[in-house]
Design a protein around this motif. Structure first.
Motif, short mmCIF file in Angstrom:
data_model
loop_
_atom_site.label_atom_id
_atom_site.label_comp_id
_atom_site.label_asym_id
_atom_site.label_seq_id
_atom_site.Cartn_x
_atom_site.Cartn_y
_atom_site.Cartn_z
N LEU A 496 65.95 32.15 58.96
CA LEU A 496 66.01 33.55 58.54
C LEU A 496 64.80 33.97 57.74
O LEU A 496 64.41 35.16 57.76
N THR A 497 64.15 33.05 57.03
CA THR A 497 63.05 33.43 56.13
C THR A 497 61.70 32.91 56.58
O THR A 497 60.68 33.32 56.03
N GLY A 498 61.65 32.01 57.53
CA GLY A 498 60.37 31.50 58.03
C GLY A 498 59.60 30.75 56.96
O GLY A 498 60.11 29.81 56.34
N THR A 499 58.36 31.20 56.73
CA THR A 499 57.48 30.50 55.79
C THR A 499 57.92 30.66 54.34
O THR A 499 57.42 29.95 53.45
N LEU A 500 58.88 31.58 54.07
CA LEU A 500 59.37 31.75 52.70
C LEU A 500 60.60 30.89 52.42
O LEU A 500 61.31 31.12 51.44
N SER A 501 60.85 29.91 53.28
CA SER A 501 62.04 29.09 53.09
C SER A 501 61.99 28.31 51.79
O SER A 501 62.99 28.21 51.07
N ALA A 502 60.81 27.77 51.45
CA ALA A 502 60.69 27.03 50.19
C ALA A 502 60.88 27.96 49.00
O ALA A 502 61.55 27.62 48.01
N THR A 503 60.30 29.15 49.10
CA THR A 503 60.47 30.14 48.02
C THR A 503 61.93 30.56 47.90
O THR A 503 62.46 30.70 46.80
N THR A 504 62.56 30.74 49.04
CA THR A 504 63.98 31.11 49.02
C THR A 504 64.81 30.02 48.36
O THR A 504 65.71 30.29 47.56
N ALA A 505 64.55 28.75 48.71
CA ALA A 505 65.28 27.65 48.11
C ALA A 505 65.07 27.60 46.60
O ALA A 505 66.02 27.36 45.83
N ALA A 506 63.80 27.85 46.17
CA ALA A 506 63.52 27.85 44.73
C ALA A 506 64.26 29.00 44.03
O ALA A 506 64.79 28.84 42.93
N THR A 507 64.30 30.16 44.70
CA THR A 507 65.01 31.30 44.12
C THR A 507 66.50 31.02 44.00
O THR A 507 67.13 31.32 42.99
N LEU A 508 67.06 30.44 45.05
CA LEU A 508 68.48 30.11 45.00
C LEU A 508 68.77 29.09 43.90
O LEU A 508 69.79 29.17 43.21
N SER A 509 67.90 28.13 43.75
CA SER A 509 68.11 27.12 42.71
C SER A 509 68.01 27.74 41.32
O SER A 509 68.79 27.40 40.43
N ARG A 510 67.04 28.68 41.16
CA ARG A 510 66.90 29.33 39.85
C ARG A 510 68.09 30.22 39.53
O ARG A 510 68.48 30.37 38.38
N ARG A 511 68.68 30.79 40.56
CA ARG A 511 69.82 31.69 40.37
C ARG A 511 71.15 30.96 40.63
O ARG A 511 72.14 31.57 41.02
N ARG A 512 71.19 29.68 40.40
CA ARG A 512 72.37 28.90 40.75
C ARG A 512 73.60 29.33 39.96
O ARG A 512 74.73 29.26 40.48
N ARG A 513 73.44 29.78 38.72
CA ARG A 513 74.61 30.14 37.93
C ARG A 513 75.29 31.41 38.44
O ARG A 513 76.50 31.40 38.68
N PRO A 514 74.57 32.51 38.64
CA PRO A 514 75.28 33.67 39.22
C PRO A 514 75.79 33.42 40.64
O PRO A 514 76.84 33.93 41.03
N LEU A 515 75.06 32.60 41.42
CA LEU A 515 75.54 32.28 42.76
C LEU A 515 76.83 31.45 42.69
O LEU A 515 77.78 31.69 43.44
N ALA A 516 76.85 30.46 41.80
CA ALA A 516 78.07 29.66 41.64
C ALA A 516 79.24 30.52 41.19
O ALA A 516 80.37 30.36 41.66
N ARG A 517 78.96 31.48 40.30
CA ARG A 517 80.01 32.37 39.84
C ARG A 517 80.57 33.20 40.99
O ARG A 517 81.78 33.38 41.12
N SER A 518 79.69 33.69 41.85
CA SER A 518 80.14 34.49 43.00
C SER A 518 80.98 33.65 43.95
O SER A 518 82.02 34.10 44.46
N ILE A 519 80.54 32.42 44.21
CA ILE A 519 81.29 31.55 45.12
C ILE A 519 82.67 31.22 44.55
O ILE A 519 83.68 31.26 45.26
N VAL A 520 82.72 30.92 43.25
CA VAL A 520 83.99 30.57 42.63
C VAL A 520 84.94 31.77 42.64
O VAL A 520 86.14 31.64 42.92
#
Length: 885
Positions: A496-520
């Motif tokens: 979905l992101t192509g060459t920004l996949s690493a950046t996307t992964a880093a962003t997701l990791s940095r935002r892990r707390r709000p993402l975890a909250r949303s999943i929970v």
């Protein structure tokens, strides 16, 4: 300043305010709806319990007391609508000569009824044929004597001669058990069954018959005064039970021991108050988690803008506002969202009540509904205070202006993760569940001989700890996955992101707390929907199973005792609407000195007319044990109580004494113990046997049938029952599933839960959609600056869409998977803990697949819609976006 601040919030923070208001409205409307329904349900239980009783009180006049004085005392008692004396006399025998043959019965009962009896107590007598007044025969008596209206029968009282009377009609006594109760005796001392032979006489004829010299000195008459109360009872069954019981005790005290009260109304309310406690448990088990989840959703919505709120607060402090003024502005936002959300929630609850129940109060009284609406309004304000005002006050005292200008520091690990609270909660949940579902555990406590009952509320700990511990464990797993799973996240996002996949992964990791909250949050919403839906579906399934177990089948034809009806008579019962007719034998057998019911069935075809659940048996499934009866004709299924009392082991030979139809003597018949039967269609709830019908017929010399089970395919039960009744007349008793469902179902079962189910399930769908979509949308809205900067640095629109959709898909996948696991475990626990609601207990949990698919679809659509909306906004020119921010 306050007005300008409020206007600015409404213009620039519209989405966040609306989302917060929606979360508060959900919590308020759910509590208002369920609370009002609970109150209305209790009132309905009280009304149905009162209406189910034909005679409220049976006051028996004791020896030596004056019946007229007792009657006058009763008529002057508050709450009494009417009272009539009824005479009871034992008969030595009844006889009738019809068509040249004479039939004679054993002992029976003769009742003397005043002329106004059927008017005051319309539910006590059900006419079948002939007139409704005069000399009336009970259906079983008419069958035994082969008598019909117009025939003459003879009544013989003990010590007297036979007296002829002309039959005017044949009737049924729907509540014969209570009518012929032993007044004042405990339940274990009550007669096992009402008398088979009963004749009702007008009071004048009864008096002439029992006082004449021909009656004999042994014709003792017992006088009861049957009482109808005015029905003005407290709405709560427990309060109504207390009021009626105290009134009965007061009457006994006023008569100085001259009368004993058989409190039929109190007995019905006693059962209803226990059901009311179960209704209260259902409210707490199924409704309260939804309100907690809505409050958590509101807190998550407020937390999505916490960083921006801190920046706004620091700007106000730099401009010279005092803490008191900033607190007032934060209170303004909390009050605006709290009051607006609460009023909106009350409107939604009233609308839901109008749609589902035809009234905004859900059937509750005005005062009760107003109380619940007031409590819900206070709840909305409290949620707003906790979600909006409390964090603002914390930031005001704990965060300085300089802190907001420094780069965000990596937060320390939460205390619950360091202490392993999630694992501790899950272990504690397992221990509580094991204790609360163990042997002889009762969620509703009704001690023997104690008038009060209570609820063992500690059983709530099991599901509550499971829900909380599973949520924290899922949070931990999400944080671990986003922290240490960057390579996997990059691989997943690359399409979905192509060459920004690493950046996307880093962003997701940095935002892990709000993402975890949303999943929970999404997982908790899905688990709430799943557990609520499966519980309600299982409840409906078992309520139907309870009715069918008692009635036997869609329609059941019960033959009178002693009738010699062969199995071939089933062909005459195949009226329009009947798919299959199954004969069932009913005998009695002695094991030692214990007399029990013995049922003979055809193992190969019994399931063609009725449902046999595995939960009815022990030592094998229903199919296995029926096959065992078919393969080994001397096999016998025995109740668990009998197995324990006689220390039986599989394969043991059991010698039963059964009456031989030819000699009328008891003969010993050997059987082989093959398994345990706990429940069986038409069988009583205590001990009984189930055997092969052909073996019983061979051993007793008779294949006479006790009942015929008619399968109608689950439809037209009343119409088929009417056709069969017209065919058979008074020679047999015909009952249908609809009639039995209303009679045997508990008052909890009889309350219409379909409206409550629709409310709960609708809220569950909305919560699932909101937990996934709203939180994600607000989180993405707070990151518009990030998207704008990425655009300036060369990110293409397709890559930005990929970043957003990757985040959305991860939330959907994690939330649905986690919710399914939590919901499954919670459903199993709820059904097990609330065993008292189900009779019989379910063999399997009913899963409403269509509703669960709808819930999952709503969550997916909401999350994807939020992501696509964020993608649409990301298409604005980056310079314009940065200028607005």
């Amino acid at each position: 300043m306050i007005a300008a601040w409020a206007g600015g919030l409404a213009r620039h923070r519209t989405g966040r305010l609306l989302a917060t208001i929606a979360g508060i409205a959900l919590a308020v409307s759910l509590i208002a709806a369920l609370g009002s329904f609970l109150t209305a349900s209790k009132a309905t239980m009280t009304q149905r319990a009162a209406h189910s009783v034909a005679v409220d009180w049976q006051v028996e006049v004791q020896n030596g007391a004056d019946p007229q004085a007792i009657l006058a005392t009763i008529q002057s008692t508050a709450g009494v609508r009417g009272a009539l004396p009824v005479g009871f006399a034992h008969s030595a025998a009844f006889a009738a000569t019809v068509a040249g043959t004479t039939q004679t019965t054993g002992p029976g009962m003769v009742l003397g009824l005043p002329d106004q009896y059927r008017t005051l107590f319309p539910g006590a007598i059900r006419p079948l044929t002939g007139q409704t007044s005069g000399v009336l025969l009970a259906q079983q008596t008419a069958s035994n004597l082969h008598a019909a209206p117009g025939d003459t029968i003879e009544i013989t009282l003990p010590g007297g001669s036979a007296r002829p009377v002309r039959v005017d009609g044949v009737i049924d006594l729907p509540q014969a058990d209570s009518l012929f109760q032993k007044v004042g005796a405990p339940s274990q001392s009550q007669p096992a069954a009402p008398p088979d032979n009963v004749v009702l006489l007008p009071a004048t004829l009864f008096a002439a018959l029992t006082t004449s010299p021909a009656a004999g000195p042994a014709a003792a008459v017992t006088t009861q005064i049957h009482v109808a109360r005015n029905g003005r009872l407290p709405a709560d069954p427990a309060a109504a039970f207390t009021a009626v019981t105290r009134a009965a005790h007061n009457l006994e005290a006023r008569t100085s021991g001259g009368a004993t009260v058989g409190d039929n109304l109190g007995a019905a309310l006693d059962a209803a108050r226990q059901d009311a406690l179960y209704a209260q448990l259902l409210f707490l088990f199924l409704g309260l988690p939804g309100a907690v989840l809505a409050a958590a959703l509101t807190a998550a919505v407020a937390a999505a803008g916490s960083e921006r709120r801190r920046q706004e607060q620091s700007l106000l402090r730099l401009r010279g506002l005092r803490p008191r003024q900033i607190t007032a502005l934060a209170g303004l936002e909390a009050g605006l969202t709290g009051i607006t959300g609460a009023l909106l929630g009350l409107g939604v609850a009233a609308l839901a009540g109008r749609i589902a129940f035809g009234t905004a109060s859900f059937g509750a009284g005005t005062g009760a509904a107003a109380t619940w609406f007031g409590l819900s309004l206070a709840l909305g304000v409290a949620v707003a205070t906790a979600a909006v005002l409390a964090p603002a006050l914390w930031d005001l005292h704990a965060v300085t202006v300089a802190d907001t200008r420094r780069p965000a520091r990596r937060p320390a690990s939460a205390w619950w993760r360091r202490t392993g609270l999630d694992f501790a909660l899950l272990i504690a949940s397992g221990l509580v569940f094991r204790a609360s579902s163990g042997n002889q555990y009762a969620l509703v406590l009704a001690p023997e001989g104690v008038a009060s009952i209570s609820v063992s509320y500690w059983a709530f700990l099991g599901p509550a700890l499971l829900w909380t511990g599973a949520a924290l464990l899922l949070w931990r797993l999400c944080l671990l996955a986003f922290t240490h799973g960057r390579p996997l996240l990059a691989t997943v996002s690359r399409p979905l992101t192509g060459t920004l996949s690493a950046t996307t992964a880093a962003t997701l990791s940095r935002r892990r707390r709000p993402l975890a909250r949303s999943i929970v949050l999404l997982a908790l919403a899905v688990s709430f929907a799943l557990s609520t839906a499966t519980f309600n579906a299982t409840y409906r399934q078992q309520a139907e199973a309870d009715a069918q177990l008692t009635n036997g089948a869609d329609v059941t034809v019960t033959e009178p005792p002693g009738a010699q009806i062969p199995p071939s008579a089933a062909t005459s019962l195949t009226v329009p609407g009947v798919r299959h007719v199954e004969p069932v034998q009913h005998r009695f057998a002695y094991i030692g000195s214990d007399l029990q019911d013995l049922y003979g069935v055809r193992p190969d075809s019994i399931t063609g007319a009725t449902s046999l659940q595995d939960a009815y048996f022990s030592g094998g499934s229903a199919r296995t044990l029926m096959n065992r009866l078919a393969q080994h004709q001397d096999s016998l299924l025995v109740s668990a109580e009998t197995v324990a009392d006689f220390q039986l082991s599989p394969g043991d030979t059991i010698n039963l004494k059964v009456q031989d139809s030819r000699t009328k003597a008891l003969r010993t018949v050997p059987f082989r113990y093959a398994g345990i039967v706990k429940e069986f269609p038409t069988a009583p709830k205590d001990s009984f046997f189930v055997a092969n019908a052909s073996y019983i017929a061979q051993a007793t010399g008779s294949d006479a049938v006790g009942a015929f089970l008619l399968d109608t395919g689950g439809t037209q039960q009343q119409a088929v029952a009417a056709r069969v009744h017209n065919l058979l007349g008074t020679t047999a008793t015909v009952t249908d599933l609809t009639q039995t469902r209303n009679q045997v179902g508990s008052s909890l079962t009889s309350v219409d839960l379909s409206g409550l189910t629709r409310i709960e399930l609708a809220f569950a769908v909305i919560l699932s959609a909101g937990a996934g979509g709203i939180v994600l949308a607000l989180g993405l809205a707070e990151r518009r600056r990030t998207f704008a900067i990425a655009t300036v640095l060369g990110a293409k629109p397709r890559q930005l869409r990929g970043m957003v959709l990757t985040e959305a898909l991860l939330i959907v996948a994690g939330g649905l998977a986690g919710g399914a696991l939590i919901g499954w475990a919670l459903s199993e626990m709820l059904v097990k803990v609330l065993t008292g609601v189900f009779d019989p207990p379910p063999a399997t949990i009913a899963v409403p697949g269509a509703y669960l698919a709808l819930t999952a679809l709503a969550a997916v659509v909401a999350v994807i819609a939020a992501g696509l909306n964020a993608v649409r906004h990301s298409g604005r020119p980056a310079v314009e976006e940065l200028r607005d921010l």
